[in-house]
Enzyme design. Structure first.
Site, PDB file in Angstrom:
ATOM      1  N   LEU A 172       0.740  -1.049   0.000  1.00  0.00           N
ATOM      2  CA  LEU A 172      -0.175   0.033  -0.009  1.00  0.00           C
ATOM      3  C   LEU A 172       0.836   1.199   0.162  1.00  0.00           C
ATOM      4  O   LEU A 172       1.657   1.407   1.054  1.00  0.00           O
ATOM      5  CB  LEU A 172      -0.955  -0.020   1.272  1.00  0.00           C
ATOM      6  CG  LEU A 172      -1.996   1.210   1.296  1.00  0.00           C
ATOM      7  CD1 LEU A 172      -3.348   0.647   1.797  1.00  0.00           C
ATOM      8  CD2 LEU A 172      -1.490   2.455   1.793  1.00  0.00           C
ATOM      9  N   HIS A 204       7.018   1.715  11.589  1.00  0.00           N
ATOM     10  CA  HIS A 204       7.489   2.963  11.298  1.00  0.00           C
ATOM     11  C   HIS A 204       6.420   3.917  11.750  1.00  0.00           C
ATOM     12  O   HIS A 204       5.389   3.730  11.647  1.00  0.00           O
ATOM     13  CB  HIS A 204       7.442   2.927   9.925  1.00  0.00           C
ATOM     14  CG  HIS A 204       8.393   4.161   9.169  1.00  0.00           C
ATOM     15  ND1 HIS A 204       7.941   5.121   9.151  1.00  0.00           N
ATOM     16  CD2 HIS A 204       9.624   4.254   8.913  1.00  0.00           C
ATOM     17  CE1 HIS A 204       8.872   6.137   8.726  1.00  0.00           C
ATOM     18  NE2 HIS A 204       9.782   5.521   8.500  1.00  0.00           N
TER      19      HIS A 204
END
Length: 357
Positions: free
Chosen positions: A126, A230
């Site tokens: 994505l 992240h």
């Protein structure tokens, strides 16, 4: 107006741009023209194929902003993560070291190479234009894949998984890679991440250590990175946990990013989705209602949009002419709808998958 649809050959330049701007760069979406062309061709074959059970099909979708006439996002479903080659992760485990003579008993956390996730369906690759982050378009792109899976369950596994990019420090370095992988590959994190996207991943089993890694022997920075996503993906993680995914004990072998798993029938979008016949009415006459994801029933021409979840007294979903045309449905045809908003959770911190405890 935004729509999620299958990728087309003409979308190649947009995929190149999205692959190059992904933060951080994605292994499964390499900025490599030949690989992206292969991805498009493979996806078109998957949509055209008759499928009775999940295999090596890859279904690639794009998010298109119709007002701009621009593709602004992409996302993929891998029907079976390890259909063509094993999908490797590290599994967090605990070993017991004990000595009666010394009266010592220690529980030692380890990481063991695993390919248990290979049989799951993987939601991956994505990338979204930064202008649309934090909007309903981002949720539509991420979760329209669930609307597709709900319509064609025979094509996918009962367990869905997502691997999130792992933590990188301020210098863009992976503390986990610098403590583990670099000793075996003698390459930096970004180079190996790119190579894994454009070549076969068989080198993982060939080079990575086959024995458990003792966490106590890693650097403190590496240990702290295990299972940590992240920072740019914290919102996505929160949304998918609200959807019903659970953190597993599996992490990525390169950066130790978290892998979440969910039984598809327990996910909110599956439980709350319902079929409704369409009733077309002028947009200005539609009553106020909460937004919903609305998808048509056409495999190769799949479309999913955000529209009002406005029902008539007889259970018909009222759509504007523009939305009906975009979905390719006429009055009386059925569409699948699920609320865009996710139910809240009373848990402050979602737990682990029960099967992982």
């Amino acid at each position: 107006m935004m729509v999620v649809r299958p990728v087309r050959s003409a979308d190649l330049p947009a995929l190149e741009r999205l692959a190059g701007s992904a933060t951080p760069r994605l292994t499964n979406l390499p900025a490599h023209r030949d690989r992206l062309e292969e991805r498009i061709a493979r996806s078109r074959q998957a949509f055209a194929r008759e499928v009775d059970f999940p295999g090596d099909e890859h279904y690639a979708f794009v998010l298109e902003d119709l007002e701009r006439g621009e593709v602004v996002g992409t996302a993929t479903i891998r029907a079976e993560a390890g259909a063509s080659e094993a999908y490797y992760t590290y599994r967090q485990e605990t070993l017991i070291h004990a000595s009666q003579q010394l009266n010592v008993r220690r529980e030692v956390p380890t990481l063991a190479l695993s390919h248990e996730v290979s049989e799951a369906t993987l939601l991956c690759a994505l990338s979204l234009d930064p202008r649309y982050r934090g909007t309903s378009a981002e949720s539509l792109l991420r979760r329209a894949r669930l609307m597709f899976i709900a319509q064609y369950p025979e094509r996918f596994a009962e367990i869905l998984a997502m691997a999130f990019p792992g933590y990188l420090d301020d210098a863009g370095e992976s503390p986990f890679w610098n403590s583990v992988g670099c000793h075996f590959f003698v390459r930096d994190y970004h180079e190996i991440n790119y190579l894994a996207g454009v070549r076969s991943k068989s080198f993982i089993a060939e080079v990575m250590p086959q024995f458990p890694l003792y966490l106590a022997l890693l650097t403190p920075q590496a240990r702290a990175a295990i299972g940590r996503e992240h920072p740019d993906h914290e919102g996505a993680m929160a949304e998918m946990l609200a959807e019903g995914f659970l953190r597993s004990r599996h992490v990525d072998i390169f950066d130790a990013g978290p892998v979440i798993k969910g039984e598809r029938e327990r996910l909110a979008s599956f439980r709350r989705a319902a079929w409704h016949p369409v009733r077309v009415r002028p947009a200005h006459t539609l009553p106020d209602a909460e937004p919903a994801m609305v998808a048509n029933q056409r495999l190769g021409d799949f479309r999913c949009v955000v529209a009002r979840y406005a029902l008539s007294p007889t259970g018909q979903l009222m759509l504007s002419p523009a939305h009906a045309e975009l979905l390719g449905v006429e009055e009386g045809r059925a569409v699948l709808a699920a609320p865009l908003a996710l139910p809240g959770s009373d848990d402050d911190e979602p737990g682990f998958d029960e099967g992982e405890l």
